[in-house]
Scaffold this active site. Structure first.
Site, PDB file in Angstrom:
ATOM      1  N   ASP A  15      45.575  45.235  38.640  1.00  0.00           N
ATOM      2  CA  ASP A  15      45.116  43.907  38.222  1.00  0.00           C
ATOM      3  C   ASP A  15      46.338  43.127  37.737  1.00  0.00           C
ATOM      4  O   ASP A  15      47.404  43.703  37.509  1.00  0.00           O
ATOM      5  CB  ASP A  15      44.093  44.045  37.079  1.00  0.00           C
ATOM      6  CG  ASP A  15      43.624  42.689  36.579  1.00  0.00           C
ATOM      7  OD1 ASP A  15      43.199  41.869  37.409  1.00  0.00           O
ATOM      8  OD2 ASP A  15      43.715  42.425  35.359  1.00  0.00           O
ATOM      9  N   SER A  16      46.155  41.840  37.556  1.00  0.00           N
ATOM     10  CA  SER A  16      47.247  41.010  37.033  1.00  0.00           C
ATOM     11  C   SER A  16      47.548  41.334  35.571  1.00  0.00           C
ATOM     12  O   SER A  16      48.570  40.912  35.047  1.00  0.00           O
ATOM     13  CB  SER A  16      46.862  39.539  37.163  1.00  0.00           C
ATOM     14  OG  SER A  16      45.610  39.315  36.549  1.00  0.00           O
ATOM     15  N   CYS A  78      41.557  42.790  40.481  1.00  0.00           N
ATOM     16  CA  CYS A  78      41.782  41.358  40.267  1.00  0.00           C
ATOM     17  C   CYS A  78      41.115  40.550  41.393  1.00  0.00           C
ATOM     18  O   CYS A  78      41.428  40.733  42.572  1.00  0.00           O
ATOM     19  CB  CYS A  78      43.284  41.118  40.269  1.00  0.00           C
ATOM     20  SG  CYS A  78      43.743  39.407  40.036  1.00  0.00           S
ATOM     21  N   ASN A  79      40.219  39.661  40.997  1.00  0.00           N
ATOM     22  CA  ASN A  79      39.526  38.827  42.006  1.00  0.00           C
ATOM     23  C   ASN A  79      40.504  37.938  42.750  1.00  0.00           C
ATOM     24  O   ASN A  79      40.376  37.708  43.942  1.00  0.00           O
ATOM     25  CB  ASN A  79      38.472  37.952  41.344  1.00  0.00           C
ATOM     26  CG  ASN A  79      37.237  38.727  40.951  1.00  0.00           C
ATOM     27  OD1 ASN A  79      36.211  38.636  41.606  1.00  0.00           O
ATOM     28  ND2 ASN A  79      37.330  39.531  39.904  1.00  0.00           N
ATOM     29  N   GLU A 160      40.997  36.499  26.273  1.00  0.00           N
ATOM     30  CA  GLU A 160      42.138  37.292  25.779  1.00  0.00           C
ATOM     31  C   GLU A 160      42.364  37.039  24.290  1.00  0.00           C
ATOM     32  O   GLU A 160      42.872  37.887  23.576  1.00  0.00           O
ATOM     33  CB  GLU A 160      43.406  36.978  26.576  1.00  0.00           C
ATOM     34  CG  GLU A 160      43.245  37.370  28.016  1.00  0.00           C
ATOM     35  CD  GLU A 160      44.467  38.003  28.654  1.00  0.00           C
ATOM     36  OE1 GLU A 160      45.547  37.988  28.053  1.00  0.00           O
ATOM     37  OE2 GLU A 160      44.312  38.509  29.787  1.00  0.00           O
ATOM     38  N   CYS A 193      35.697  36.882  38.314  1.00  0.00           N
ATOM     39  CA  CYS A 193      36.963  37.062  37.595  1.00  0.00           C
ATOM     40  C   CYS A 193      36.794  38.251  36.654  1.00  0.00           C
ATOM     41  O   CYS A 193      35.717  38.430  36.065  1.00  0.00           O
ATOM     42  CB  CYS A 193      37.292  35.796  36.796  1.00  0.00           C
ATOM     43  SG  CYS A 193      38.736  35.972  35.727  1.00  0.00           S
ATOM     44  N   HIS A 195      37.671  38.787  33.726  1.00  0.00           N
ATOM     45  CA  HIS A 195      37.410  38.527  32.307  1.00  0.00           C
ATOM     46  C   HIS A 195      35.978  38.078  32.012  1.00  0.00           C
ATOM     47  O   HIS A 195      35.524  38.185  30.879  1.00  0.00           O
ATOM     48  CB  HIS A 195      38.357  37.430  31.797  1.00  0.00           C
ATOM     49  CG  HIS A 195      39.787  37.863  31.701  1.00  0.00           C
ATOM     50  ND1 HIS A 195      40.486  38.399  32.767  1.00  0.00           N
ATOM     51  CD2 HIS A 195      40.655  37.838  30.648  1.00  0.00           C
ATOM     52  CE1 HIS A 195      41.726  38.666  32.374  1.00  0.00           C
ATOM     53  NE2 HIS A 195      41.853  38.328  31.101  1.00  0.00           N
TER      54      HIS A 195
HETATM   55  N1  DGL Z   1      42.485  39.113  36.966  1.00  0.00           N
HETATM   56  C1  DGL Z   1      42.313  37.730  37.329  1.00  0.00           C
HETATM   57  C2  DGL Z   1      41.095  37.591  38.253  1.00  0.00           C
HETATM   58  O1  DGL Z   1      40.191  38.400  38.226  1.00  0.00           O
HETATM   59  C3  DGL Z   1      42.185  36.841  36.112  1.00  0.00           C
HETATM   60  C4  DGL Z   1      43.480  36.680  35.328  1.00  0.00           C
HETATM   61  C5  DGL Z   1      44.579  36.003  36.116  1.00  0.00           C
HETATM   62  O2  DGL Z   1      44.489  34.803  36.414  1.00  0.00           O
HETATM   63  O3  DGL Z   1      45.531  36.704  36.449  1.00  0.00           O
HETATM   64  O4  DGL Z   1      41.035  36.668  39.017  1.00  0.00           O
END
Ligand code: DGL
Length: 288
Positions: A15-16, A78-79, A160, A193, A195
């Site tokens: 993930d990011s 990560c989406n 966050e 997403c 989050h």
């Molecule tokens: N993990 C990212 C997503 O699911 C959200 C956080 C980001 O923008 O990196 O899209």
């Protein structure tokens, strides 16, 4: 490779940043015996405001790092990375790759099949919405389906920061972002997403009881279970899977915030320097 050895290999998840731990939580729920190696690219978060090309390049870095641990599957938690890079990753990785977009879209179509209101809404980062990946995935199942998309860039930092479902700021931001969606008589809303599952109660409050909320992470976890089972790669253990985490940034922050996202204590977090990640594979400049 001998089948038994392959079954006990870990699932690689990236993930990011921290958010993908919500997908790890779902994976652990359905597959408690599986070992997981997780990479959170916190040094380059957020992916959601970047160009699709940059997200693709970062995603390739992340997947190549995980391949070092010989996973039996790669999960793109990560989406934004799923939306931007799934095809490139599938081409690049020698193991199956599962993202969040296709399972999330499939579940939304399924859940609304017999509903009077069939329209599907998607909320996600700017890059995910801009990619059109959810729209394409939904239309693959139903070419006529009404789809409404809305990017919600403030939600990632809000989550966050630790703000919870009943925080007035959260509700006020959601009311603003979801105003249009409220008018569309949706049957389902995809939380596209990592989050957003942490805001499920607030989103449900704003959208009302007739709109089914689809967690793309939960849908992806079910898809991972289905694929591993089909290829006879489920671990023989039914509990006690270990989680090993890597982050490209501050392990202390990852550790501190990780529990809220992952729903479990994060015992082991190791730092991987970003330059090591960037130089790990030769294909960074040559992405299809
Ligand atoms: N993990 C990212 C997503 O699911 C959200 C956080 C980001 O923008 O990196 O899209």
């Amino acid at each position: 490779m001998e089948a038994q050895v392959m079954k006990e290999r870990p699932i690689g998840v990236f993930d990011s940043g921290l958010g993908g731990l919500t997908v790890v939580r779902e994976l652990t729920r359905v597959l408690p015996g599986e070992d997981i190696v997780y990479l959170g690219d916190s040094a380059r978060v957020p992916y959601g405001i970047r160009s699709l090309e940059t997200v693709r390049r970062f995603s390739m870095d992340d997947a190549s790092f995980l391949l070092r641990y010989e996973p039996k599957m790669i999960v793109v938690a990560c989406n934004t990375a799923s939306a931007a890079a799934l095809d490139a990753l599938k081409e690049f990785c020698p193991v199956e790759v599962v993202g969040t977009v296709l399972p999330g879209a499939a579940e939304a179509v399924e859940v609304t099949r017999d509903k009077e209101n069939k329209a599907v809404g998607v909320i996600a980062t700017e890059a995910t919405i801009q990619s059109g990946a959810y729209l394409r995935a939904i239309r693959q199942h139903d070419g006529e389906r009404a789809v409404y998309a809305q990017s919600c860039p403030l939600l990632v930092p809000i989550v966050e920061e630790g703000r919870s479902d009943d925080d007035p700021i959260v509700l006020s931001v959601l009311h603003d972002y979801l105003r249009e969606m409220q008018r569309k008589r949706l049957g389902a809303l995809i939380l596209g997403c990592t989050h957003y599952p942490l805001l499920t109660n607030a989103i449900a409050k704003v959208m009302g009881p007739d709109v089914s909320l689809i967690s793309s992470g939960r849908a992806a976890a079910k898809e991972v279970q289905r694929r591993l089972s089909l290829s006879n790669l489920l671990s023989s253990r039914s509990y006690g899977g270990r989680l090993r985490c890597f982050t490209t940034d501050n392990p202390e922050r990852f550790n501190r915030l990780g529990e809220r996202f992952g729903g479990r204590r994060i015992d082991q977090v190791e730092r991987v320097p970003i330059d090591e990640l960037e130089s790990r594979h030769p294909a960074t400049t040559e992405i299809p």
